[in-house]
Scaffold this motif. Structure first.
Motif, PDB file in Angstrom:
ATOM      1  N   LYS A 218      54.402   9.721  97.321  1.00  0.00           N
ATOM      2  CA  LYS A 218      53.133  10.438  97.177  1.00  0.00           C
ATOM      3  C   LYS A 218      52.510  10.751  98.535  1.00  0.00           C
ATOM      4  N   ARG A 219      52.623   9.819  99.484  1.00  0.00           N
ATOM      5  CA  ARG A 219      52.031  10.031 100.804  1.00  0.00           C
ATOM      6  C   ARG A 219      52.687  11.193 101.557  1.00  0.00           C
ATOM      7  N   GLY A 220      53.946  11.495 101.235  1.00  0.00           N
ATOM      8  CA  GLY A 220      54.631  12.551 101.970  1.00  0.00           C
ATOM      9  C   GLY A 220      54.907  13.807 101.176  1.00  0.00           C
ATOM     10  N   THR A 221      54.411  13.877  99.920  1.00  0.00           N
ATOM     11  CA  THR A 221      54.699  15.021  99.052  1.00  0.00           C
ATOM     12  C   THR A 221      53.415  15.501  98.396  1.00  0.00           C
ATOM     13  N   PRO A 222      53.115  16.805  98.439  1.00  0.00           N
ATOM     14  CA  PRO A 222      51.865  17.290  97.848  1.00  0.00           C
ATOM     15  C   PRO A 222      51.795  17.147  96.338  1.00  0.00           C
ATOM     16  N   GLY A 223      52.918  17.180  95.636  1.00  0.00           N
ATOM     17  CA  GLY A 223      52.896  17.039  94.186  1.00  0.00           C
ATOM     18  C   GLY A 223      52.706  18.357  93.464  1.00  0.00           C
ATOM     19  N   LEU A 224      52.929  18.330  92.144  1.00  0.00           N
ATOM     20  CA  LEU A 224      52.858  19.517  91.296  1.00  0.00           C
ATOM     21  C   LEU A 224      51.589  19.505  90.460  1.00  0.00           C
ATOM     22  N   SER A 225      51.217  20.675  89.977  1.00  0.00           N
ATOM     23  CA  SER A 225      50.084  20.801  89.059  1.00  0.00           C
ATOM     24  C   SER A 225      50.630  21.207  87.693  1.00  0.00           C
ATOM     25  N   LYS A 226      50.621  20.277  86.766  1.00  0.00           N
ATOM     26  CA  LYS A 226      51.121  20.504  85.403  1.00  0.00           C
ATOM     27  C   LYS A 226      49.976  20.236  84.424  1.00  0.00           C
ATOM     28  N   SER A 227      50.152  19.233  83.586  1.00  0.00           N
ATOM     29  CA  SER A 227      49.057  18.862  82.675  1.00  0.00           C
ATOM     30  C   SER A 227      48.037  17.983  83.375  1.00  0.00           C
ATOM     31  N   ASN A 228      48.362  17.489  84.551  1.00  0.00           N
ATOM     32  CA  ASN A 228      47.464  16.582  85.269  1.00  0.00           C
ATOM     33  C   ASN A 228      46.240  17.322  85.796  1.00  0.00           C
ATOM     34  N   VAL A 229      45.091  16.733  85.567  1.00  0.00           N
ATOM     35  CA  VAL A 229      43.830  17.238  86.114  1.00  0.00           C
ATOM     36  C   VAL A 229      43.416  16.242  87.181  1.00  0.00           C
ATOM     37  N   GLY A 230      43.658  16.623  88.436  1.00  0.00           N
ATOM     38  CA  GLY A 230      43.604  15.647  89.506  1.00  0.00           C
ATOM     39  C   GLY A 230      44.886  14.832  89.457  1.00  0.00           C
ATOM     40  N   GLY A 231      44.910  13.761  90.167  1.00  0.00           N
ATOM     41  CA  GLY A 231      46.100  12.919  90.140  1.00  0.00           C
ATOM     42  C   GLY A 231      47.268  13.543  90.890  1.00  0.00           C
ATOM     43  N   TRP A 232      48.391  12.856  90.837  1.00  0.00           N
ATOM     44  CA  TRP A 232      49.590  13.307  91.551  1.00  0.00           C
ATOM     45  C   TRP A 232      50.773  13.319  90.604  1.00  0.00           C
ATOM     46  N   HIS A 233      51.539  14.392  90.632  1.00  0.00           N
ATOM     47  CA  HIS A 233      52.700  14.625  89.766  1.00  0.00           C
ATOM     48  C   HIS A 233      53.883  14.916  90.684  1.00  0.00           C
ATOM     49  N   SER A 234      54.891  14.082  90.682  1.00  0.00           N
ATOM     50  CA  SER A 234      56.043  14.278  91.561  1.00  0.00           C
ATOM     51  C   SER A 234      56.882  15.465  91.100  1.00  0.00           C
ATOM     52  N   GLY A 235      57.922  15.767  91.844  1.00  0.00           N
ATOM     53  CA  GLY A 235      58.887  16.759  91.397  1.00  0.00           C
ATOM     54  C   GLY A 235      59.587  16.286  90.128  1.00  0.00           C
ATOM     55  N   MET A 236      60.222  17.215  89.417  1.00  0.00           N
ATOM     56  CA  MET A 236      60.856  16.897  88.139  1.00  0.00           C
ATOM     57  C   MET A 236      62.181  16.142  88.311  1.00  0.00           C
ATOM     58  N   ASP A 237      62.601  15.933  89.536  1.00  0.00           N
ATOM     59  CA  ASP A 237      63.882  15.292  89.805  1.00  0.00           C
ATOM     60  C   ASP A 237      63.739  13.836  90.252  1.00  0.00           C
ATOM     61  N   PHE A 238      62.623  13.202  89.934  1.00  0.00           N
ATOM     62  CA  PHE A 238      62.379  11.840  90.411  1.00  0.00           C
ATOM     63  C   PHE A 238      63.500  10.885  89.985  1.00  0.00           C
ATOM     64  N   LEU A 239      63.988  11.019  88.767  1.00  0.00           N
ATOM     65  CA  LEU A 239      65.016  10.104  88.272  1.00  0.00           C
ATOM     66  C   LEU A 239      66.372  10.306  88.936  1.00  0.00           C
ATOM     67  N   ASP A 240      66.506  11.382  89.710  1.00  0.00           N
ATOM     68  CA  ASP A 240      67.752  11.609  90.445  1.00  0.00           C
ATOM     69  C   ASP A 240      67.793  10.854  91.768  1.00  0.00           C
ATOM     70  N   SER A 241      66.712  10.165  92.100  1.00  0.00           N
ATOM     71  CA  SER A 241      66.629   9.427  93.359  1.00  0.00           C
ATOM     72  C   SER A 241      67.742   8.384  93.453  1.00  0.00           C
TER      73      SER A 241
END
Length: 203
Positions: free
Chosen positions: A38-61
Protein backbone atom coordinates in the motif's frame (compact mmCIF):
# COMPACT_ATOMS: atom_id res chain seq x y z
CA UNK A 1 -47.93 -33.71 12.24
CA UNK A 2 -44.25 -32.70 11.91
CA UNK A 3 -44.73 -29.76 9.56
CA UNK A 4 -41.08 -28.76 9.77
CA UNK A 5 -40.07 -31.86 7.83
CA UNK A 6 -42.26 -30.79 4.91
CA UNK A 7 -40.43 -27.49 4.36
CA UNK A 8 -38.02 -27.30 1.43
CA UNK A 9 -35.67 -24.32 0.96
CA UNK A 10 -36.51 -23.46 -2.64
CA UNK A 11 -34.17 -20.99 -4.38
CA UNK A 12 -31.86 -20.87 -1.37
CA UNK A 13 -28.62 -18.89 -1.76
CA UNK A 14 -25.53 -20.84 -0.66
CA UNK A 15 -23.15 -18.94 1.64
CA UNK A 16 -20.05 -20.58 3.12
CA UNK A 17 -18.69 -19.18 6.38
CA UNK A 18 -15.46 -20.68 7.72
CA UNK A 19 -12.76 -19.65 10.18
CA UNK A 20 -9.29 -20.96 9.33
CA UNK A 21 -7.51 -22.33 12.44
CA UNK A 22 -3.92 -21.49 13.33
CA UNK A 23 -3.81 -18.34 11.21
CA UNK A 24 -2.21 -15.82 13.55
CA UNK A 25 1.25 -16.02 11.98
CA UNK A 26 -0.15 -16.03 8.46
CA UNK A 27 -2.32 -12.99 9.18
CA UNK A 28 0.59 -11.04 10.67
CA UNK A 29 2.70 -11.73 7.56
CA UNK A 30 -0.18 -10.85 5.24
CA UNK A 31 -0.82 -7.58 7.08
CA UNK A 32 2.86 -6.58 6.79
CA UNK A 33 2.92 -7.50 3.09
CA UNK A 34 -0.29 -5.60 2.28
CA UNK A 35 0.64 -2.44 4.19
CA UNK A 36 4.08 -2.40 2.57
CA UNK A 37 2.47 -2.76 -0.87
CA UNK A 38 0.00 0.00 0.00
CA UNK A 39 2.84 2.42 0.81
CA UNK A 40 4.28 2.03 -2.69
CA UNK A 41 1.13 1.61 -4.81
CA UNK A 42 -1.66 4.18 -5.37
CA UNK A 43 -4.39 1.52 -5.57
CA UNK A 44 -7.57 1.21 -7.64
CA UNK A 45 -10.98 2.82 -7.35
CA UNK A 46 -13.70 0.14 -7.51
CA UNK A 47 -16.52 -0.26 -5.00
CA UNK A 48 -14.31 1.25 -2.30
CA UNK A 49 -15.22 4.73 -1.11
CA UNK A 50 -11.93 5.86 0.30
CA UNK A 51 -9.67 3.10 1.45
CA UNK A 52 -7.11 1.24 -0.63
CA UNK A 53 -7.74 -1.46 -3.26
CA UNK A 54 -4.71 -3.32 -4.64
CA UNK A 55 -4.33 -4.55 -8.19
CA UNK A 56 -6.42 -7.57 -9.20
CA UNK A 57 -3.32 -9.78 -9.32
CA UNK A 58 -2.53 -9.78 -5.59
CA UNK A 59 -2.89 -13.57 -5.31
CA UNK A 60 -0.25 -14.00 -8.02
CA UNK A 61 2.40 -12.66 -5.63
CA UNK A 62 5.41 -14.92 -4.98
CA UNK A 63 5.58 -13.82 -1.32
CA UNK A 64 5.36 -16.91 0.89
CA UNK A 65 2.35 -15.81 2.95
CA UNK A 66 0.32 -14.96 -0.17
CA UNK A 67 1.22 -18.30 -1.76
CA UNK A 68 0.09 -20.08 1.40
CA UNK A 69 -3.22 -18.24 1.39
CA UNK A 70 -3.76 -19.00 -2.32
CA UNK A 71 -3.16 -22.70 -1.67
CA UNK A 72 -5.72 -22.64 1.15
CA UNK A 73 -8.29 -20.81 -0.96
CA UNK A 74 -7.79 -23.08 -3.96
CA UNK A 75 -8.32 -26.21 -1.88
CA UNK A 76 -11.40 -24.82 -0.18
CA UNK A 77 -12.97 -23.60 -3.42
CA UNK A 78 -12.35 -26.99 -5.05
CA UNK A 79 -14.27 -28.66 -2.23
CA UNK A 80 -17.02 -26.04 -2.40
CA UNK A 81 -17.47 -26.58 -6.14
CA UNK A 82 -17.78 -30.33 -5.57
CA UNK A 83 -20.32 -29.76 -2.80
CA UNK A 84 -22.74 -27.98 -5.16
CA UNK A 85 -21.96 -29.97 -8.31
CA UNK A 86 -24.57 -32.27 -9.79
CA UNK A 87 -21.78 -34.78 -10.31
CA UNK A 88 -19.22 -34.34 -7.47
CA UNK A 89 -16.86 -36.79 -9.18
CA UNK A 90 -16.14 -34.22 -11.87
CA UNK A 91 -13.30 -31.90 -10.87
CA UNK A 92 -14.16 -28.23 -11.25
CA UNK A 93 -11.89 -26.27 -13.58
CA UNK A 94 -11.59 -22.68 -12.42
CA UNK A 95 -9.34 -19.65 -12.25
CA UNK A 96 -8.95 -17.26 -9.32
CA UNK A 97 -8.14 -13.60 -8.99
CA UNK A 98 -7.79 -11.66 -5.77
CA UNK A 99 -7.05 -8.24 -4.36
CA UNK A 100 -6.28 -6.70 -0.97
CA UNK A 101 -8.42 -4.06 0.72
CA UNK A 102 -7.55 -1.64 3.50
CA UNK A 103 -10.19 0.53 5.18
CA UNK A 104 -9.64 3.21 7.78
CA UNK A 105 -12.02 5.38 9.79
CA UNK A 106 -15.18 6.32 7.82
CA UNK A 107 -14.28 4.35 4.68
CA UNK A 108 -16.47 1.65 3.14
CA UNK A 109 -17.48 -0.39 0.07
CA UNK A 110 -20.66 0.55 -1.76
CA UNK A 111 -23.33 -1.94 -2.85
CA UNK A 112 -22.06 -4.08 -5.72
CA UNK A 113 -21.73 -7.58 -7.15
CA UNK A 114 -19.00 -9.38 -9.12
CA UNK A 115 -20.12 -10.04 -12.73
CA UNK A 116 -18.86 -13.22 -14.43
CA UNK A 117 -17.70 -14.76 -11.14
CA UNK A 118 -19.21 -18.10 -10.14
CA UNK A 119 -18.14 -17.47 -6.54
CA UNK A 120 -16.82 -14.44 -4.73
CA UNK A 121 -15.33 -14.37 -1.29
CA UNK A 122 -13.40 -12.45 1.30
CA UNK A 123 -10.71 -13.51 3.77
CA UNK A 124 -10.21 -11.30 6.82
CA UNK A 125 -6.62 -10.57 7.76
CA UNK A 126 -7.82 -8.42 10.67
CA UNK A 127 -11.15 -8.36 12.46
CA UNK A 128 -13.47 -5.56 13.40
CA UNK A 129 -12.99 -3.45 16.48
CA UNK A 130 -15.81 -3.51 19.02
CA UNK A 131 -18.60 -1.35 17.54
CA UNK A 132 -19.47 1.92 19.19
CA UNK A 133 -23.09 2.55 20.19
CA UNK A 134 -23.55 5.18 17.47
CA UNK A 135 -22.05 2.89 14.79
CA UNK A 136 -23.44 -0.62 15.42
CA UNK A 137 -22.78 -1.78 11.83
CA UNK A 138 -19.20 -0.49 11.71
CA UNK A 139 -17.13 -2.48 9.21
CA UNK A 140 -19.73 -5.20 8.80
CA UNK A 141 -20.20 -7.13 5.58
CA UNK A 142 -23.83 -7.27 4.51
CA UNK A 143 -25.11 -9.75 1.94
CA UNK A 144 -28.32 -8.34 0.48
CA UNK A 145 -31.39 -10.56 0.24
CA UNK A 146 -31.85 -11.23 -3.51
CA UNK A 147 -35.61 -11.85 -3.25
CA UNK A 148 -37.43 -8.71 -4.48
CA UNK A 149 -40.43 -9.18 -2.21
CA UNK A 150 -38.66 -10.28 0.95
CA UNK A 151 -38.61 -6.80 2.46
CA UNK A 152 -42.33 -6.19 1.95
CA UNK A 153 -43.28 -8.04 5.12
CA UNK A 154 -41.32 -7.39 8.31
CA UNK A 155 -41.48 -10.85 9.89
CA UNK A 156 -38.69 -10.12 12.34
CA UNK A 157 -39.59 -13.01 14.64
CA UNK A 158 -39.35 -15.62 11.89
CA UNK A 159 -36.74 -16.94 9.48
CA UNK A 160 -38.73 -15.45 6.57
CA UNK A 161 -37.03 -12.07 6.82
CA UNK A 162 -33.76 -10.73 8.05
CA UNK A 163 -30.46 -9.08 7.22
CA UNK A 164 -27.38 -11.22 6.68
CA UNK A 165 -24.61 -9.38 8.47
CA UNK A 166 -21.06 -10.53 9.18
CA UNK A 167 -19.00 -8.93 11.93
CA UNK A 168 -15.63 -10.30 10.77
CA UNK A 169 -12.86 -11.75 12.87
CA UNK A 170 -9.29 -12.45 11.78
CA UNK A 171 -9.00 -15.72 9.86
CA UNK A 172 -12.66 -15.79 8.85
CA UNK A 173 -13.63 -16.43 5.23
CA UNK A 174 -17.04 -15.89 3.62
CA UNK A 175 -17.82 -17.22 0.13
CA UNK A 176 -21.01 -16.56 -1.84
CA UNK A 177 -22.28 -16.51 -5.45
CA UNK A 178 -20.69 -13.70 -7.46
CA UNK A 179 -24.09 -12.33 -8.47
CA UNK A 180 -25.13 -11.69 -4.86
CA UNK A 181 -25.09 -7.99 -4.05
CA UNK A 182 -23.13 -7.01 -0.97
CA UNK A 183 -21.60 -4.02 0.78
CA UNK A 184 -19.27 -3.12 3.62
CA UNK A 185 -20.63 -0.58 6.08
CA UNK A 186 -18.40 2.37 7.02
CA UNK A 187 -15.61 1.35 9.36
CA UNK A 188 -15.27 3.43 12.54
CA UNK A 189 -12.67 1.43 14.41
CA UNK A 190 -9.03 2.34 15.10
CA UNK A 191 -6.23 1.35 12.75
CA UNK A 192 -6.77 -0.59 9.55
CA UNK A 193 -9.40 -3.14 8.57
CA UNK A 194 -7.53 -5.47 6.18
CA UNK A 195 -9.12 -8.10 3.96
CA UNK A 196 -8.42 -10.04 0.77
CA UNK A 197 -11.29 -10.48 -1.68
CA UNK A 198 -11.32 -13.00 -4.51
CA UNK A 199 -13.32 -14.20 -7.50
CA UNK A 200 -13.69 -17.73 -8.83
CA UNK A 201 -14.29 -17.98 -12.58
CA UNK A 202 -15.19 -21.30 -14.16
CA UNK A 203 -12.93 -22.09 -17.09
Amino acid sequence: MEVGKTIVSAFATPVSNYRWPDSEGLNAALADTILELKRGTPGLSKSNVGGWHSGMDFLDSKVDCVRELRTRLHGYVSALCRAVARDPSEAADFAMEGWANVLRHGQYNSLHCHPNAAWSGVYYVTGNAEPEDEHPFSGRLELVDPRPGASLSYSERTSLYGRFMVNPIAGQMVVFPGWLQHQVHPYFGPGERISIAFNVVHA
